[in-house]
Design a protein around this motif. Structure first.
Motif, PDB file in Angstrom:
ATOM      1  N   ALA A 140       0.807  -1.221   0.000  1.00  0.00           N
ATOM      2  CA  ALA A 140       0.000   0.000   0.000  1.00  0.00           C
ATOM      3  C   ALA A 140       0.840   1.269   0.000  1.00  0.00           C
ATOM      4  O   ALA A 140       0.337   2.337  -0.327  1.00  0.00           O
ATOM      5  N   GLY A 141       2.092   1.182   0.360  1.00  0.00           N
ATOM      6  CA  GLY A 141       2.910   2.385   0.498  1.00  0.00           C
ATOM      7  C   GLY A 141       3.554   2.822  -0.798  1.00  0.00           C
ATOM      8  O   GLY A 141       4.763   3.089  -0.839  1.00  0.00           O
ATOM      9  N   ARG A 197      -3.904  -2.708  -8.908  1.00  0.00           N
ATOM     10  CA  ARG A 197      -3.530  -1.316  -8.663  1.00  0.00           C
ATOM     11  C   ARG A 197      -3.945  -0.860  -7.275  1.00  0.00           C
ATOM     12  O   ARG A 197      -3.282  -0.050  -6.647  1.00  0.00           O
ATOM     13  N   THR A 198      -5.090  -1.357  -6.783  1.00  0.00           N
ATOM     14  CA  THR A 198      -5.621  -0.933  -5.489  1.00  0.00           C
ATOM     15  C   THR A 198      -5.006  -1.782  -4.390  1.00  0.00           C
ATOM     16  O   THR A 198      -5.308  -2.974  -4.263  1.00  0.00           O
ATOM     17  N   ALA A 199      -4.134  -1.192  -3.620  1.00  0.00           N
ATOM     18  CA  ALA A 199      -3.452  -1.944  -2.565  1.00  0.00           C
ATOM     19  C   ALA A 199      -4.136  -1.695  -1.221  1.00  0.00           C
ATOM     20  O   ALA A 199      -4.629  -0.592  -0.970  1.00  0.00           O
ATOM     21  N   PRO A 200      -4.185  -2.707  -0.345  1.00  0.00           N
ATOM     22  CA  PRO A 200      -3.566  -4.032  -0.509  1.00  0.00           C
ATOM     23  C   PRO A 200      -4.311  -4.990  -1.419  1.00  0.00           C
ATOM     24  O   PRO A 200      -3.791  -6.074  -1.704  1.00  0.00           O
ATOM     25  N   GLY A 237       0.469 -11.197   3.420  1.00  0.00           N
ATOM     26  CA  GLY A 237       0.514  -9.974   2.636  1.00  0.00           C
ATOM     27  C   GLY A 237       0.932 -10.129   1.201  1.00  0.00           C
ATOM     28  O   GLY A 237       1.100  -9.122   0.495  1.00  0.00           O
ATOM     29  N   ALA A 238       1.128 -11.345   0.707  1.00  0.00           N
ATOM     30  CA  ALA A 238       1.485 -11.541  -0.692  1.00  0.00           C
ATOM     31  C   ALA A 238       0.264 -11.277  -1.559  1.00  0.00           C
ATOM     32  O   ALA A 238      -0.790 -11.899  -1.385  1.00  0.00           O
ATOM     33  N   GLY A 239       0.407 -10.331  -2.508  1.00  0.00           N
ATOM     34  CA  GLY A 239      -0.723  -9.910  -3.306  1.00  0.00           C
ATOM     35  C   GLY A 239      -0.952 -10.795  -4.525  1.00  0.00           C
ATOM     36  O   GLY A 239      -0.024 -11.425  -5.053  1.00  0.00           O
TER      37      GLY A 239
END
Length: 692
Positions: free
Chosen positions: A556-557, A668-671, A678-680
């Protein structure tokens, strides 16, 4: 004159742990001084026995673009090498003559490089062990066994700290400055620094000769730290206020030529037995040398290894060190008729695991917002510098402590690199070395090997290759991490050709036993987060190239093309740690793998899509995730996403889709959609949707 000491002879130790060193320690500072010249140092300083003057220069008031001609030059007489170097700087002030003597382990084996550097000479910025200081200048710390730092170059420099030296300033010239490629000024500086990091002890200048390669400018000279201005006397322009200004160079002729040995702060890649063998070998170059003895110290433990010098002069010693959070100091002594001398000391030696990071700016992972400095640790090492300048790269041949927030400096490994290493150090109690060869903004072609000359330091591949060779790590890498693709601007074909060639060369040279990891980029180019063929090609690399693909979509950062420390590079480092722990250390597998679709199927009259994932890890679907899906060749959108047991994502559509539709995920939208660690979800493009 001969110096006779009692030694236990012949050597009898065979690597047994000992509570104390059986042979008497010999303090050079306590030896009788053998006058070797008429300097103030030879008349007043102890510890100069065995040293011979190599050259001397009378320093001019102003520089003329090159070092001054020597008053004498006896370098040709040093034919058998040297095991220690020393300097005497004498300055006549109105209050009297100041002098300082300092000696140290050699930083080069070329006697012609011991004096002031010419414009063609390479830079030297490195720690030196076993520093000795004697002086008549009040306030300057004296003694033996100190830690030193050298800044020797013909270049100009900036007051930007490499973070190798504790408490060095990032804004003022001192013991940790940054040499520049262009322009000339000149630095010949010896500093005393703290032995370990972190530490609050401020560096202290021992001697400084500055400005000798800048034509027409007054030289800046000093003994001890300057009382005002820059502590290293940069831009003091004070030579005209001094009388005699002489720098004399010394060397101690060697008794041994040590061809194989550890380096200060070296990390040996551990073997399957959980340690490494340290080899010290060479030959005697003096007839008095009859035996060698090696003392190895780690904490409260000590070991001794001894060997008689064989006919012809050869010798070798070996000692096993363990891959644990402990450092080793190794002293080498030579013994013989009237001879008992320590000829070398290597400090901070460890055994552990080695990793390589390559790619563009997200591999470099500079500090865009937030600091990762607290992750740095004495058991995280690096070798050389990722500088793109060929001459600087070739000259940087020291082991360093790994640093993270700054880039292109000795030891720079990046923010997520330092986080990964720190997690490994803490979890598995093993030292880690990282060599980062990344450089920002470059296409995949920049990283290719020259088949004509693979070690060409004018190429990025050649510079990293030479660093690995010089560190003794070639073919011993546990894993390579590749983070690149933004600069390829969605050119999937070019990216695949370039990376496939690069991977082939890595496997041929670094080994097929090494693990290879590829990050799927967040965007390509930086302002385009559409699914894109390049990201799709990276997703498929696990199938096409046999690498492990890592995700960045859950971070997200985001800072445009890069990431902040929190919710960015820190979390990325955690994910890399979890993956490496699973693959190389037997760590847990749950939630580690980046979610990757296997297939997509229509249900309920094509108003819903079920995506079957390759793993069954439970996923969290965060708000806004539905907007990152695209139904191609259809006028409908995704209104809702839910996770279903068995590794499935169920997409609810706004209406019936075309039977020829595919599904894409932008990420594109995190998370977005993430595992428990936390692996996307990996971005994918136009995944065909079949009928149930």
């Amino acid at each position: 004159m001969a110096i006779v000491v009692a030694v236990d002879w012949p050597p009898s130790h065979g690597g047994r742990p000992t509570a104390a060193w059986s042979a008497p320690e010999f303090d050079d500072a306590q030896r009788p001084v053998t006058p070797v010249d008429d300097t103030a140092c030879s008349a007043n300083a102890g510890g100069m026995a065995g040293f011979v003057p190599v050259s001397a220069v009378d320093l001019p008031e102003r520089g003329d673009g090159r070092p001054p001609a020597p008053v004498f030059d006896k370098s040709a007489t040093i034919t058998g090498g040297f095991d220690r170097v020393g300097y005497c700087l004498e300055l006549d002030r109105p209050t009297g003559r100041q002098w300082v003597w300092t000696a140290m382990a050699p930083f080069t084996d070329d006697v012609n490089r011991l004096g002031l550097p010419d414009r063609s000479d390479p830079i030297v910025r490195q720690r030196v062990a076993d520093l000795e200081v004697a002086t008549n200048v009040p306030g300057l710390t004296t003694g033996t066994g100190l830690t030193g730092y050298l800044e020797i170059w013909p270049n100009s420099y900036r007051p930007i700290a490499s973070r190798q030296i504790p408490a060095a300033s990032t804004q003022k010239y001192d013991a940790d400055d940054d040499p520049q490629i262009a322009d000339f000024y000149g630095s010949f500086q010896v500093h005393r620094v703290a032995a370990n990091r972190p530490a609050a002890e401020v560096p202290q200048t021992i001697l400084a000769v500055n400005g000798f390669t800048q034509r027409g400018r007054p030289l800046s000279l000093g003994i001890g730290s300057a009382p005002a201005g820059s502590s290293d006397w940069t831009f003091a322009d004070n030579a005209g206020a001094l009388g005699q200004r002489r720098l004399t160079v010394y060397a101690r002729p060697a008794l041994l030529a040590v061809d194989q040995h550890p380096a200060d702060r070296q990390l040996y890649q551990r073997d399957e037995a959980g340690g490494a063998t340290v080899l010290v070998a060479g030959r005697a170059v003096n007839a008095q040398a009859a035996a060698v003895r090696m003392k190895v110290v780690s904490g409260s433990e000590a070991w001794e290894e001894s060997a008689v010098i064989r006919p012809g002069g050869a010798f070798s010693l070996r000692h096993r060190i363990s891959a644990a959070l402990r450092t080793y100091r190794i002293d080498l002594y030579v013994l013989g008729d009237g001879v008992h001398r320590r000829v070398a000391r290597w400090e901070g030696v460890v055994a552990g695991d080695v990793y390589v990071i390559q790619g563009q700016s997200n591999a470099v992972a500079a500090a865009y917002r937030g600091s990762s400095g607290d992750e740095e640790n004495e058991f995280i090492r690096s070798f050389g510098s990722p500088t793109p300048d060929p001459s600087f790269s070739a000259a940087e041949r020291s082991w360093n402590y790994a640093v993270s927030d700054i880039i292109l400096q000795p030891g720079s490994v990046g923010q997520w690199g330092i986080r990964t290493a720190r997690r490994l150090v803490d979890a598995y109690q093993v030292p880690v070395a990282i060599l980062n060869g990344g450089f920002a903004g470059k296409t995949v072609s920049y990283f290719q090997r020259s088949d004509v000359d693979p070690g060409d330091v004018r190429t990025n591949y050649g510079r990293l290759r030479q660093r690995l060779l010089a560190a003794g790590l070639f073919g011993q890498i546990r894993a390579v991490f590749w983070y690149q693709g933004e600069a390829d601007r969605n050119d999937a074909a070019g990216h695949m050709v370039g990376f496939t060639n690069l991977l082939r060369n890595w496997r041929a040279e670094l080994g097929t036993d090494s693990r290879y990891y590829v990050f799927q980029v967040r965007t390509s180019p930086c302002d385009d987060s559409s699914p894109g063929p390049l990201r799709e090609a990276q997703r498929r690399m696990a199938d096409t190239l046999g690498v492990t693909v890592l995700s960045t979509s859950g971070l997200a950062g985001r800072q445009n093309c890069h990431f902040a420390w929190e919710k960015g590079y820190r979390e990325l480092g955690d994910q890399v740690f979890a993956t490496v722990a699973r693959d190389l250390y037997g760590g847990p597998a749950a939630g580690v793998a980046a979610p990757n679709p296997r297939s997509a199927t229509f249900v309920d009259g094509r108003t819903r899509v079920v995506i079957q994932l390759r793993d069954n890890d439970r996923l969290t679907v965060n708000p806004g995730a539905a907007a990152d899906f695209r139904i191609t060749r259809s006028g409908v959108a995704v209104s809702r996403v839910e996770y279903r047991d068995g590794g499935q994502l169920e997409l609810t559509l706004t209406g019936p889709a075309s039977p020829t539709s595919g599904v894409s995920y932008v990420g594109r939208t995190a998370p977005g959609i993430v595992t428990g660690l936390g692996a996307g979800l990996l971005a994918f493009q136009d995944l065909p949707i079949g009928d149930a």
